[in-house]
Design an enzyme around this catalytic site. Structure first.
Site, PDB file in Angstrom:
ATOM      1  N   GLU A 226       5.129   1.704   0.274  1.00 34.97           N
ATOM      2  CA  GLU A 226       5.695   0.579   0.452  1.00 34.97           C
ATOM      3  C   GLU A 226       4.582  -0.476  -0.045  1.00 34.97           C
ATOM      4  O   GLU A 226       3.443  -0.629   0.764  1.00 34.97           O
ATOM      5  CB  GLU A 226       6.025   0.098   1.952  1.00 34.97           C
ATOM      6  CG  GLU A 226       7.003   1.016   2.411  1.00 34.97           C
ATOM      7  CD  GLU A 226       8.069   0.131   3.440  1.00 34.97           C
ATOM      8  OE1 GLU A 226       7.816  -0.635   3.801  1.00 34.97           O
ATOM      9  OE2 GLU A 226       9.251   0.746   3.298  1.00 34.97           O
ATOM     10  N   CYS A 260       3.502  -9.070   2.214  1.00 39.59           N
ATOM     11  CA  CYS A 260       3.965  -8.352   1.017  1.00 39.59           C
ATOM     12  C   CYS A 260       5.354  -9.238   0.374  1.00 39.59           C
ATOM     13  O   CYS A 260       5.204  -9.173  -0.763  1.00 39.59           O
ATOM     14  CB  CYS A 260       4.407  -6.897   1.557  1.00 39.59           C
ATOM     15  SG  CYS A 260       5.664  -6.777   2.672  1.00 39.59           S
TER      16      CYS A 260
HETATM   17  P1  NAD Z   1      -5.066  -1.128   0.970  1.00 43.16           P
HETATM   18  O1  NAD Z   1      -4.290  -0.474   0.003  1.00 43.16           O
HETATM   19  O2  NAD Z   1      -6.287  -1.859   0.602  1.00 43.16           O
HETATM   20  O3  NAD Z   1      -5.217  -0.343   2.287  1.00 43.16           O
HETATM   21  C1  NAD Z   1      -3.917   0.355   2.990  1.00 43.16           C
HETATM   22  C2  NAD Z   1      -4.192   1.339   3.828  1.00 43.16           C
HETATM   23  O4  NAD Z   1      -4.410   2.552   2.851  1.00 43.16           O
HETATM   24  C3  NAD Z   1      -5.268   1.025   4.666  1.00 43.16           C
HETATM   25  O5  NAD Z   1      -5.039   1.788   6.027  1.00 43.16           O
HETATM   26  C4  NAD Z   1      -6.777   1.563   4.002  1.00 43.16           C
HETATM   27  O6  NAD Z   1      -7.656   2.360   4.945  1.00 43.16           O
HETATM   28  C5  NAD Z   1      -6.001   3.059   3.504  1.00 43.16           C
HETATM   29  N1  NAD Z   1      -6.697   3.582   2.351  1.00 43.16           N
HETATM   30  C6  NAD Z   1      -7.478   3.052   1.402  1.00 43.16           C
HETATM   31  N2  NAD Z   1      -7.834   3.971   0.487  1.00 43.16           N
HETATM   32  C7  NAD Z   1      -7.283   5.014   0.646  1.00 43.16           C
HETATM   33  C8  NAD Z   1      -7.175   6.388   0.022  1.00 43.16           C
HETATM   34  N3  NAD Z   1      -7.717   6.685  -0.927  1.00 43.16           N
HETATM   35  N4  NAD Z   1      -6.439   7.213   0.582  1.00 43.16           N
HETATM   36  C9  NAD Z   1      -5.691   7.066   1.958  1.00 43.16           C
HETATM   37  N5  NAD Z   1      -5.656   5.887   2.384  1.00 43.16           N
HETATM   38  C10 NAD Z   1      -6.415   4.851   1.940  1.00 43.16           C
HETATM   39  O7  NAD Z   1      -3.974  -2.343   1.333  1.00 43.16           O
HETATM   40  P2  NAD Z   1      -4.296  -3.447   2.500  1.00 43.16           P
HETATM   41  O8  NAD Z   1      -5.215  -4.542   2.121  1.00 43.16           O
HETATM   42  O9  NAD Z   1      -4.322  -2.721   3.934  1.00 43.16           O
HETATM   43  O10 NAD Z   1      -2.604  -4.014   2.610  1.00 43.16           O
HETATM   44  C11 NAD Z   1      -2.311  -5.354   1.642  1.00 43.16           C
HETATM   45  C12 NAD Z   1      -1.345  -4.763   0.700  1.00 43.16           C
HETATM   46  O11 NAD Z   1      -0.267  -4.098   1.326  1.00 43.16           O
HETATM   47  C13 NAD Z   1      -0.878  -5.663  -0.458  1.00 43.16           C
HETATM   48  O12 NAD Z   1      -0.435  -5.207  -1.452  1.00 43.16           O
HETATM   49  C14 NAD Z   1       0.654  -5.956   0.407  1.00 43.16           C
HETATM   50  O13 NAD Z   1       1.635  -6.577  -0.453  1.00 43.16           O
HETATM   51  C15 NAD Z   1       0.878  -4.528   0.649  1.00 43.16           C
HETATM   52  N6  NAD Z   1       1.921  -4.500   1.878  1.00 43.16           N
HETATM   53  C16 NAD Z   1       3.016  -4.096   1.556  1.00 43.16           C
HETATM   54  C17 NAD Z   1       4.099  -3.888   2.380  1.00 43.16           C
HETATM   55  C18 NAD Z   1       5.695  -3.660   2.004  1.00 43.16           C
HETATM   56  O14 NAD Z   1       6.531  -3.283   3.125  1.00 43.16           O
HETATM   57  N7  NAD Z   1       6.001  -3.274   0.901  1.00 43.16           N
HETATM   58  C19 NAD Z   1       3.982  -4.239   3.713  1.00 43.16           C
HETATM   59  C20 NAD Z   1       2.810  -4.942   3.835  1.00 43.16           C
HETATM   60  C21 NAD Z   1       1.662  -4.914   3.125  1.00 43.16           C
END
Ligand code: NAD
Length: 454
Positions: A226, A260
């Protein structure tokens, strides 16, 4: 790992990150415990989730403060998230039994065919910080109800909330090994995804999602992503300008634009463009920014400091290419991660602002000549999470929205998620579904039974 308060940069708490051994041990315990959890009755699992809901209600004010302290979300919005959580859980409690029940699809004397919904096994849930109760519960609640063990890695920007979720699930009767919180940043997430889990459920940005998809590909593991959005809305010339402006300003600025499904691009018919821009700008100027612990605050800081430079870059690029800055446009100089609510007009798709996810309180409003141009621009994106149209004419709205490539569409509303409807994305917004009954069966594997009485 240092947990900092985004509103002033102060240290909230320091925690040890889980290392390779800790993550592997949590995985091994989850693997050993999962069959016992799958074997308890669905009634018992439903009972535990009901008690979990009770815990979130009982501790609401404390939990809202934890969330605000670590993410900077205004306290009224943190409480709102917890209030709405109860409705989501109620949906899963009401529909799990029917969604998980075996189905008989052929019942002839000589041949019967059935489908059972088997738990996947051990699933990893790597989560985002912006709505940790929503995006977390969309996964761990149905996953647990379906009989899976869950290894939950909250974002490093919402770890204390993640730990509180763990405490409440355990207090509600979910065994420690069946729901474990993995503590850490991206490195811990990467260690978790490397475990031989049966499903990976990720919420976060497109770049991280793409890395996780690549890591999982050779293992053929069930994967749901997501991801982000660049969500457009189009205001037709017959829309009520004031109502549309109020709705869209909130859709763009709520939670400082860090949803998001925040409105990220607005297209307005040329006949009402100036009036809409004036109304929208006046509303944004009226939003109260400040201490997120203050009940009256609508706009808080950004959760992540690096996003400040992204927003500055988008504003500078847009202005250099001819955009008009109407409100805001820069960092607020005080400790913490503060950016002004920002509105730009005279924007176009040559600007990063209209093409790349902003994930902050920054919005561009573009003039269009009519529906065809609006549809073309709304679809001019790699993302496809949500899109909306404002007009009193339902037929016109449906005609426009039918042409838009996105998981959810809105008529006269925006920035809305319902537990009854599937939540999904197209293109860089991800793969898979949460919420609705699809979002219960997503945590199961359909098993096909061919039964021929001897
Ligand atoms: P992010 O991608 O920076 O991090 C998300 C998660 O991934 C965190 O827990 C992080 O620690 C982990 N992570 C980072 N690198 C990783 C790796 N290499 N392997 C495994 N895990 C890893 O995103 P964020 O800043 O936490 O969230 C913001 C983003 O999330 C925005 O793009 C937003 O649109 C999206 N979002 C989408 C939805 C949806 O339902 N579609 C909902 C909420 C947020």
């Amino acid at each position: 790992m240092k947990i900092l308060n985004p509103s002033d940069g102060s240290l909230v708490r320091e925690l040890a990150e889980d290392d390779t051994r800790a993550v592997a041990a949590k995985y091994a315990r989850a693997r050993a415990a999962q069959p016992r959890w799958a074997a308890v009755t669905l009634g018992e699992r439903l009972g535990a989730i009901e008690k979990f809901k009770g815990q979130t209600e009982k501790r609401k004010s404390e939990l809202a403060q934890i969330l605000t302290r670590e993410t900077g979300k205004p306290i009224s919005q943190s409480r709102h998230e917890l209030n709405a959580l109860a409705g989501r859980i109620d949906f899963f409690l009401a529909h799990a039994k029917s969604a998980l029940a075996p189905e008989t699809v052929l019942a002839e004397t000589q041949m019967r065919e059935q489908i059972t919904h088997e738990p996947l096994g051990v699933v990893a849930n790597v989560s985002a910080w912006n709505y940790p109760y929503f995006v977390g519960s969309n996964v761990f609640v149905p996953a647990l109800l379906a009989g899976n063990a869950v290894l939950y890695k909250p974002s490093e920007f919402a770890t204390l909330t993640g730990l509180a979720i763990g405490e409440m699930l355990h207090a509600a009767g979910v065994p420690q090994e069946v729901f474990s919180v993995v503590v850490g940043s991206g490195a811990a997430g990467s260690l978790l995804v490397e475990q031989p889990v049966d499903g990976v459920f990720f919420t976060g940005s497109y770049p991280t999602g793409a890395r996780i998809a690549a890591a999982c590909a050779p293992r053929m593991v069930k994967l749901q992503l997501e991801l982000g959005g660049k969500d457009p809305s189009y205001v037709c010339e017959d829309a009520d300008v004031k109502t549309a402006a109020e709705s869209l300003a909130d859709g763009a600025m709520y939670n400082a634009g860090q949803s998001c499904c925040s409105v990220e691009r607005i297209y307005v018919h040329e006949r009402i463009y100036e009036r809409f821009v004036d109304a929208f700008t006046a509303i944004v100027k009226g939003y109260k920014g400040g201490d997120p612990m203050d009940e009256a605050t609508y706009l808080g800081p950004l959760a992540r400091a690096p996003q400040l430079a992204v927003l500055e870059g988008q504003v500078a690029d847009a202005v250099a290419k001819g955009a008009k800055l109407l409100v805001g446009g820069k960092r607020i100089s005080r400790p913490g991660n503060w950016f002004e609510a920002t509105v730009l007009s005279k924007v176009d798709h040559g600007m990063a602002l209209m093409r790349e996810e902003s994930f902050g309180p920054v919005i561009g409003i573009q003039k269009v000549a009519g529906d065809d141009e609006a549809v073309r621009l709304m679809n001019d994106t790699e993302y496809g999470l949500t899109a909306g149209v404002y007009t009193p004419d339902e037929k016109r709205a449906r005609g426009i929205l039918a042409q838009i490539r996105s998981g959810s569409v809105y008529w006269n509303c925006c920035d809305r998620v319902s537990p009854r409807l599937p939540w999904s994305g197209v293109g860089h917004s991800g793969v898979g579904v949460t919420l609705s009954t699809y979002g219960i069966q997503a945590f199961t594997r359909p098993k096909a039974w061919h039964l021929k009485p001897a």
